[in-house]
Structure formats: structure tokens, C-alpha cells
Design a protein around this motif. Structure first.
Motif, PDB file in Angstrom:
ATOM      1  N   CYS A   1     -17.730  20.696  13.607  1.00 42.38           N
ATOM      2  CA  CYS A   1     -17.391  21.406  12.365  1.00 42.38           C
ATOM      3  C   CYS A   1     -16.581  22.671  12.628  1.00 42.38           C
ATOM      4  O   CYS A   1     -15.704  23.026  11.856  1.00 42.38           O
ATOM      5  CB  CYS A   1     -18.658  21.792  11.612  1.00 42.38           C
ATOM      6  SG  CYS A   1     -19.541  20.369  10.961  1.00 42.38           S
ATOM      7  N   HIS A   2     -16.930  23.377  13.716  1.00 41.79           N
ATOM      8  CA  HIS A   2     -16.304  24.689  13.935  1.00 41.79           C
ATOM      9  C   HIS A   2     -15.125  24.618  14.902  1.00 41.79           C
ATOM     10  O   HIS A   2     -14.508  25.653  15.151  1.00 41.79           O
ATOM     11  CB  HIS A   2     -17.334  25.699  14.448  1.00 41.79           C
ATOM     12  CG  HIS A   2     -18.318  26.118  13.393  1.00 41.79           C
ATOM     13  ND1 HIS A   2     -18.045  27.087  12.445  1.00 41.79           N
ATOM     14  CD2 HIS A   2     -19.571  25.693  13.118  1.00 41.79           C
ATOM     15  CE1 HIS A   2     -19.086  27.253  11.645  1.00 41.79           C
ATOM     16  NE2 HIS A   2     -20.032  26.403  12.032  1.00 41.79           N
TER      17      HIS A   2
ATOM     18  N   ALA B   1     -26.119  28.400   3.734  1.00 45.24           N
ATOM     19  CA  ALA B   1     -25.408  27.709   2.661  1.00 45.24           C
ATOM     20  C   ALA B   1     -25.195  26.247   3.037  1.00 45.24           C
ATOM     21  O   ALA B   1     -26.160  25.533   3.301  1.00 45.24           O
ATOM     22  CB  ALA B   1     -24.085  28.426   2.350  1.00 45.24           C
ATOM     23  N   SER B   2     -23.963  25.776   3.179  1.00 43.80           N
ATOM     24  CA  SER B   2     -23.768  24.350   3.474  1.00 43.80           C
ATOM     25  C   SER B   2     -23.856  24.041   4.965  1.00 43.80           C
ATOM     26  O   SER B   2     -23.696  22.894   5.376  1.00 43.80           O
ATOM     27  CB  SER B   2     -22.430  23.872   2.912  1.00 43.80           C
ATOM     28  OG  SER B   2     -21.440  24.847   3.104  1.00 43.80           O
ATOM     29  N   MET B   3     -24.127  25.047   5.791  1.00 38.29           N
ATOM     30  CA  MET B   3     -24.338  24.779   7.225  1.00 38.29           C
ATOM     31  C   MET B   3     -25.803  24.390   7.456  1.00 38.29           C
ATOM     32  O   MET B   3     -26.711  25.107   7.040  1.00 38.29           O
ATOM     33  CB  MET B   3     -23.991  26.027   8.020  1.00 38.29           C
ATOM     34  CG  MET B   3     -24.777  26.146   9.287  1.00 38.29           C
ATOM     35  SD  MET B   3     -23.769  26.369  10.717  1.00 38.29           S
ATOM     36  CE  MET B   3     -25.032  26.416  11.968  1.00 38.29           C
TER      37      MET B   3
ATOM     38  N   TYR C   1     -30.465  24.092  12.636  1.00 35.29           N
ATOM     39  CA  TYR C   1     -30.496  23.360  13.903  1.00 35.29           C
ATOM     40  C   TYR C   1     -31.743  23.609  14.744  1.00 35.29           C
ATOM     41  O   TYR C   1     -31.814  23.220  15.903  1.00 35.29           O
ATOM     42  CB  TYR C   1     -29.238  23.674  14.730  1.00 35.29           C
ATOM     43  CG  TYR C   1     -28.072  22.856  14.233  1.00 35.29           C
ATOM     44  CD1 TYR C   1     -27.883  21.556  14.684  1.00 35.29           C
ATOM     45  CD2 TYR C   1     -27.231  23.343  13.242  1.00 35.29           C
ATOM     46  CE1 TYR C   1     -26.866  20.776  14.178  1.00 35.29           C
ATOM     47  CE2 TYR C   1     -26.207  22.566  12.736  1.00 35.29           C
ATOM     48  CZ  TYR C   1     -26.034  21.286  13.214  1.00 35.29           C
ATOM     49  OH  TYR C   1     -25.046  20.507  12.707  1.00 35.29           O
TER      50      TYR C   1
ATOM     51  N   HIS D   1     -23.048  20.273  19.538  1.00 42.28           N
ATOM     52  CA  HIS D   1     -23.625  20.492  18.210  1.00 42.28           C
ATOM     53  C   HIS D   1     -22.690  21.181  17.228  1.00 42.28           C
ATOM     54  O   HIS D   1     -22.821  20.976  16.027  1.00 42.28           O
ATOM     55  CB  HIS D   1     -24.902  21.347  18.329  1.00 42.28           C
ATOM     56  CG  HIS D   1     -25.993  20.689  19.102  1.00 42.28           C
ATOM     57  ND1 HIS D   1     -26.733  19.655  18.606  1.00 42.28           N
ATOM     58  CD2 HIS D   1     -26.461  20.912  20.362  1.00 42.28           C
ATOM     59  CE1 HIS D   1     -27.618  19.270  19.503  1.00 42.28           C
ATOM     60  NE2 HIS D   1     -27.469  20.013  20.588  1.00 42.28           N
ATOM     61  N   CYS D   2     -21.794  22.019  17.679  1.00 38.09           N
ATOM     62  CA  CYS D   2     -21.064  22.886  16.753  1.00 38.09           C
ATOM     63  C   CYS D   2     -19.597  22.501  16.611  1.00 38.09           C
ATOM     64  O   CYS D   2     -19.015  22.654  15.538  1.00 38.09           O
ATOM     65  CB  CYS D   2     -21.137  24.346  17.195  1.00 38.09           C
ATOM     66  SG  CYS D   2     -22.753  24.828  17.834  1.00 38.09           S
TER      67      CYS D   2
ATOM     68  N   TYR E   1     -28.195  37.803  14.240  1.00 38.53           N
ATOM     69  CA  TYR E   1     -27.687  37.228  12.993  1.00 38.53           C
ATOM     70  C   TYR E   1     -27.264  35.780  13.225  1.00 38.53           C
ATOM     71  O   TYR E   1     -27.656  34.869  12.491  1.00 38.53           O
ATOM     72  CB  TYR E   1     -26.504  38.079  12.513  1.00 38.53           C
ATOM     73  CG  TYR E   1     -25.858  37.607  11.216  1.00 38.53           C
ATOM     74  CD1 TYR E   1     -26.202  38.195   9.995  1.00 38.53           C
ATOM     75  CD2 TYR E   1     -24.896  36.595  11.215  1.00 38.53           C
ATOM     76  CE1 TYR E   1     -25.616  37.774   8.809  1.00 38.53           C
ATOM     77  CE2 TYR E   1     -24.301  36.167  10.041  1.00 38.53           C
ATOM     78  CZ  TYR E   1     -24.660  36.762   8.836  1.00 38.53           C
ATOM     79  OH  TYR E   1     -24.073  36.337   7.682  1.00 38.53           O
TER      80      TYR E   1
ATOM     81  N   THR F   1     -17.162  28.288   8.692  1.00 40.29           N
ATOM     82  CA  THR F   1     -16.693  29.657   8.930  1.00 40.29           C
ATOM     83  C   THR F   1     -15.867  29.724  10.232  1.00 40.29           C
ATOM     84  O   THR F   1     -16.186  29.048  11.203  1.00 40.29           O
ATOM     85  CB  THR F   1     -17.912  30.589   9.037  1.00 40.29           C
ATOM     86  OG1 THR F   1     -18.705  30.408   7.862  1.00 40.29           O
ATOM     87  CG2 THR F   1     -17.501  32.034   9.179  1.00 40.29           C
TER      88      THR F   1
HETATM   89  C1  HEC Z   1     -21.985  19.936   9.780  1.00 46.90           C
HETATM   90  C2  HEC Z   1     -21.023  20.948  10.100  1.00 46.90           C
HETATM   91  C3  HEC Z   1     -21.474  22.174  10.847  1.00 46.90           C
HETATM   92  C4  HEC Z   1     -22.017  22.222  12.090  1.00 46.90           C
HETATM   93  C5  HEC Z   1     -22.326  21.049  13.002  1.00 46.90           C
HETATM   94  C6  HEC Z   1     -22.215  23.608  12.392  1.00 46.90           C
HETATM   95  N1  HEC Z   1     -21.825  24.388  11.360  1.00 46.90           N
HETATM   96 FE1  HEC Z   1     -21.840  26.375  11.296  1.00 46.90          FE
HETATM   97  N2  HEC Z   1     -21.127  26.350   9.470  1.00 46.90           N
HETATM   98  C7  HEC Z   1     -20.764  25.193   8.751  1.00 46.90           C
HETATM   99  C8  HEC Z   1     -20.324  25.532   7.454  1.00 46.90           C
HETATM  100  C9  HEC Z   1     -19.833  24.578   6.382  1.00 46.90           C
HETATM  101  C10 HEC Z   1     -20.414  26.939   7.367  1.00 46.90           C
HETATM  102  C11 HEC Z   1     -20.058  27.801   6.184  1.00 46.90           C
HETATM  103  C12 HEC Z   1     -21.296  27.963   5.315  1.00 46.90           C
HETATM  104  C13 HEC Z   1     -20.907  28.640   4.015  1.00 46.90           C
HETATM  105  O1  HEC Z   1     -20.543  29.806   4.118  1.00 46.90           O
HETATM  106  O2  HEC Z   1     -21.033  27.956   3.037  1.00 46.90           O
HETATM  107  C14 HEC Z   1     -20.914  27.391   8.637  1.00 46.90           C
HETATM  108  C15 HEC Z   1     -21.174  28.699   8.965  1.00 46.90           C
HETATM  109  C16 HEC Z   1     -21.508  29.157  10.195  1.00 46.90           C
HETATM  110  C17 HEC Z   1     -21.638  30.536  10.571  1.00 46.90           C
HETATM  111  C18 HEC Z   1     -21.383  31.730   9.674  1.00 46.90           C
HETATM  112  C19 HEC Z   1     -22.523  32.102   8.788  1.00 46.90           C
HETATM  113  C20 HEC Z   1     -22.119  33.265   7.918  1.00 46.90           C
HETATM  114  O3  HEC Z   1     -22.809  34.255   7.936  1.00 46.90           O
HETATM  115  O4  HEC Z   1     -21.090  33.124   7.255  1.00 46.90           O
HETATM  116  C21 HEC Z   1     -21.970  30.585  11.860  1.00 46.90           C
HETATM  117  C22 HEC Z   1     -22.215  31.811  12.708  1.00 46.90           C
HETATM  118  C23 HEC Z   1     -22.073  29.234  12.307  1.00 46.90           C
HETATM  119  N3  HEC Z   1     -21.791  28.379  11.261  1.00 46.90           N
HETATM  120  C24 HEC Z   1     -22.404  28.865  13.606  1.00 46.90           C
HETATM  121  C25 HEC Z   1     -22.586  27.551  13.967  1.00 46.90           C
HETATM  122  C26 HEC Z   1     -23.049  27.183  15.270  1.00 46.90           C
HETATM  123  C27 HEC Z   1     -23.324  28.130  16.431  1.00 46.90           C
HETATM  124  C28 HEC Z   1     -23.187  25.840  15.268  1.00 46.90           C
HETATM  125  C29 HEC Z   1     -23.666  24.968  16.372  1.00 46.90           C
HETATM  126  C30 HEC Z   1     -25.070  25.134  16.663  1.00 46.90           C
HETATM  127  C31 HEC Z   1     -22.791  25.369  13.955  1.00 46.90           C
HETATM  128  N4  HEC Z   1     -22.454  26.439  13.205  1.00 46.90           N
HETATM  129  C32 HEC Z   1     -22.768  24.046  13.607  1.00 46.90           C
HETATM  130  C33 HEC Z   1     -20.841  23.897   9.198  1.00 46.90           C
HETATM  131  C34 HEC Z   1     -21.351  23.531  10.402  1.00 46.90           C
END
Ligand code: HEC
Length: 376
Positions: free
Chosen positions: A296-297, A340-342, A345, A292-293, A330, A316
Motif C-alpha cells: 500500500c505504501h 481510518a482506512s488503514m 496489524y 506488510h506495508c 505515534y 499516507t
Molecule cells: C491495505 C493497505 C495498507 C497497508 C498494508 C498499510 N497501510 Fe498504512 N495506511 C493505509 C492507508 C489507506 C492510510 C491512510 C489512512 C487514512 O488517513 O485514511 C495509511 C496510513 C498510514 C500511516 C499514517 C497515519 C496518519 O496518522 O495519517 C502510517 C504511519 C502508516 N499507514 C504506516 C503503515 C505501516 C508501517 C504499514 C506496514 C506495517 C502500513 N501502513 C501498512 C493503508 C495501508
């Protein structure tokens, strides 16, 4: 040559008269006796010293086999060939298999009782029984009760038998000859099997031909034509004019755990990881994170997306000190609600899997920034 003898027959007007006659005839030394009655008569088995039928044993064995086969079938499909998680229940939940086992038992049991009685114990098929040629058969199948003295090993003294039956109150005494009947042989079976096979072929191909030739005549249309609402169809019953209704306000799915905190900081304080730190949880977390993550990450959580430049958001860096210092709650809030754009899930990842992912993110962080005591 004398025609072989089936036995000497006498008719009795009632079941009681028959039951009384049996011991009297026995007293005169005739032991091979048979009774023919228009309906089952209680006590006749004992009177004739008939052994208890072994059908029950056969039914018991095969019915048990039916239950065991049903159990093994359910066990195999549910745990080996197609394990499907249903509402978190164990795969090998035998309680759910009881109805199928019951059906299997009854199915095999009844078939064994009927077919075993006919083919095993009554030795069907044979065509004809000497009794059918007796003069008494009409009355036996109507309202009379017959007792037949069969010849023993040493043959039968016909006049003595007639005398014994007469003394016991028998009427319409007759000597029943035994014409020779053959039991069905291989040729008969071959003919019958071929006949049934031919009938099946004709019926099958005939049906297929009929369906193709007259495509508009469907065999069964009750299910299709029943009065019902199709999905999305309008309906005047409800004020909204819709057929489909929304669930009542406040309805939640079973085992649904809402995240009530309205922002990540509130979530960070309220939400606590319920899982133990075990290798299994970490392994599950790694698997779910990679699914899942990681897209992007990145697999290491560095925030470099694998997507091309048309994906404009900047995920991030999960290795950053901000995320490292953020509480588990958190992160849970961010995964559940989106940030935001995340995207959120909550719909795709179960609560426990979300916690497992966070455990794994913590391990990822530690792998890139291990304290000195980890590398000793
Ligand atoms: C479609 C792409 C995408 C997926 C898939 C994704 N993320 Fe993200 N995530 C982002 C984006 C883009 C940001 C930054 C959001 C912003 O700050 O605008 C982010 C931010 C975050 C943050 C930081 C939030 C903060 O406080 O700044 C965390 C923690 C995070 N994601 C965890 C996860 C985890 C765990 C998963 C899997 C379950 C996941 N993400 C899946 C795109 C994604």
C-alpha cells in the motif's frame, strides 16, 4: 567307537548343598565345572570362578550410542532440517530433547541386553543341548540342583569324577553323552528369513485385502467413537448452550503486550522504541516492511499503492513532513491499532517487528531527505 562325553552329572537337593560340593570337587582336581539350577543362585558365579559377564559393557556402549543418535536426530531436525520457533525458545534447546534421548537409551539398551545375551553370548541359535537328553533334566527344571564335571583337555577319568561327586554328597550320578549338534548354517538362516518374509507378506496383503473387502469393519474405532464435543457443536452443560467456551474475561496470550493508549497522540507520548539501532534490526525492518506495508505504501513509503484503481483508499505518504515529525510511538500506535482506512496489524506483526519497521521507515525517510552531514 565310544560316544563323545559331555560330562558326569550329579544332583543335589538344595542350593546350599551344591555350593558346598563345588569346592570339594575342585579340591580333587576337577576344574571344568558347570552348574544347572532351577533358578539363579547367588554366589554360584564366584564358586565356579566364572568371569564377569561382558554383557554390561556391550549394553553400555550401545545404549550410549542410542543416546547420541537420539541427540543428533533431535539436533538435526530442530536446528537444521526444520527449525520451528516455539514460544521464543532457542532452536538448540537440548533440555527438551532429554525425554527422547532417555527413550533412545532405554530402547537400545534393553534390546541389546536381551538380544546380546541370546545371540552374542549364548550363541543362539543351536537346537538341542546334551543336558536335555539327561535323565536329570526334569528334576533340574523343577527342584534339584545339578553339578556337571566336564572333560578337560586331557579327557575325563569318569570313575574318578563319579567318586568325587559321590564324596561331595551328589546323588543320581549319571554320565551324559554328547551327541553331535550342528550350529545353524547359512541354509537355515536363509530358510528362516524367507519364512518370516513370507509371513509378513501374507499378513500385510491379507490385511489390505480384508480392509478393502469389508470396508465398514474398522480395526480400531475407540478414538472416533469416544464421548467428546466437536467444535461448534451445541451442548446443554453451560447456560449458553454452546460446547465451545470463550476464555475468561481479561485473559491475554503469553507475552502479549497490550497497547493501552486510546489514540495515536497519546501513544506517541507513552510508547518508546526498546530496540537498539543495529544493522540486524534495520534488515529485519526492511524485510517486514516489504512484506506488510509496501503493497500500500510503496517500497519507498511514498504512498503510491501497487494495487489497481479498485483500491480506493489513499495511503499516507510516509515521506511527508507530518509523518517525519510524528514520534515513533505515534507510528507504533497506527501499526498496532490501524488508522481510518488503514487496517490494524497487531495480530500479524510482533511488537519487536513493529519497532523494527519504524526504524526502517526512519531510514527510508532519511534516504530521501538526507541532511548535508549524511552526504559528506
Ligand atoms: C491495505 C493497505 C495498507 C497497508 C498494508 C498499510 N497501510 Fe498504512 N495506511 C493505509 C492507508 C489507506 C492510510 C491512510 C489512512 C487514512 O488517513 O485514511 C495509511 C496510513 C498510514 C500511516 C499514517 C497515519 C496518519 O496518522 O495519517 C502510517 C504511519 C502508516 N499507514 C504506516 C503503515 C505501516 C508501517 C504499514 C506496514 C506495517 C502500513 N501502513 C501498512 C493503508 C495501508
Amino acid at each position: 567307537m565310544l560316544e563323545p562325553l559331555f560330562g558326569v552329572l550329579a544332583l543335589f537337593p538344595s542350593a546350599d548343598a551344591l555350593l558346598k560340593a563345588i569346592p570339594q570337587v575342585k579340591e580333587r582336581g576337577f576344574t571344568r565345572l558347570e552348574a544347572y539350577t532351577p533358578y539363579p543362585v547367588h554366589g554360584i558365579d564366584e564358586a565356579l570362578d566364572l568371569p564377569k559377564s561382558k554383557l554390561g559393557i556391550l549394553v553400555f556402549i550401545l545404549a550410549s550410542l542410542g543416546a547420541i543418535c537420539a541427540f543428533l536426530f533431535e539436533w538435526w531436525t530442530s536446528t537444521v532440517s526444520y527449525p520451528l520457533l516455539t514460544a521464543g525458545k532457542a532452536y538448540n534447546g537440548w533440555q527438551a530433547w532429554v525425554p527422547v534421548m532417555l527413550e533412545g537409551t532405554i530402547l537400545v539398551g534393553t534390546f541389546t541386553a536381551a538380544l546380546g545375551m541370546l545371540f552374542v553370548f549364548n550363541r543362539l541359535p543351536f537346537f538341542g543341548n546334551p543336558m536335555l537328553r539327561s535323565k536329570a533334566v526334569d528334576e533340574i527344571t523343577r527342584d534339584k540342583f545339578a553339578l556337571v564335571i566336564r572333560p578337560g583337555d586331557g579327557g575325563l577319568d569318569t570313575s574318578a569324577a563319579i567318586a568325587a561327586l559321590r564324596a561331595a554328597g551328589g546323588q543320581a550320578i549319571e554320565v551324559v553323552p554328547a551327541p553331535h549338534y550342528r550350529r545353524a548354517g547359512l541354509a537355515w538362516w536363509a530358510k528362516v528369513t524367507a519364512g518370516i518374509g513370507a509371513a509378513c507378506l501374507v499378513a500385510g496383503y491379507g490385511t489390505a485385502w480384508a480392509i478393502r473387502t469389508f470396508p465398514t469393519t474398522k480395526p480400531m474405532v475407540e478414538m472416533e467413537n469416544q464421548p467428546r464435543l466437536d467444535a461448534q457443536a451445541p451442548d446443554t452443560f453451560f447456560a449458553s448452550g454452546r460446547g465451545m467456551q470463550l476464555p475468561p474475561v481479561g485473559t491475554v496470550p503469553r507475552a502479549f503486550m497490550p497497547v493501552l493508549a486510546t489514540n495515536p497522540d497519546q501513544g506517541g507520548k507513552a510508547l518508546v522504541d526498546p530496540l537498539p539501532v543495529t544493522a540486524r534490526v534495520l534488515e529485519r525492518g526492511r524485510q517486514q516492511f516489504d512484506i506488510h506495508c509496501a503493497v500500500c505504501h510503496d517500497k519507498l513509503g511514498t504512498g503510491k499503492p501497487w494495487l489497481d484503481s479498485t483500491y480506493e483508499a489513499q495511503p499516507t505518504d510516509l515521506q511527508s513532513s507530518t509523518i517525519r515529525d510524528a514520534s515513533d510511538g505515534y507510528l507504533y500506535w497506527v501499526i498496532s491499532k490501524g488508522f481510518a482506512s488503514m487496517p490494524a496489524y497487531a495480530a500479524d506483526i510482533s511488537p519487536n517487528d513493529r519497532w523494527a519497521i519504524i526504524r526502517y521507515v526512519r531510514a527510508l525517510e532519511r534516504s530521501q531527505d538526507a541532511p548535508a552531514r549524511d552526504v559528506k
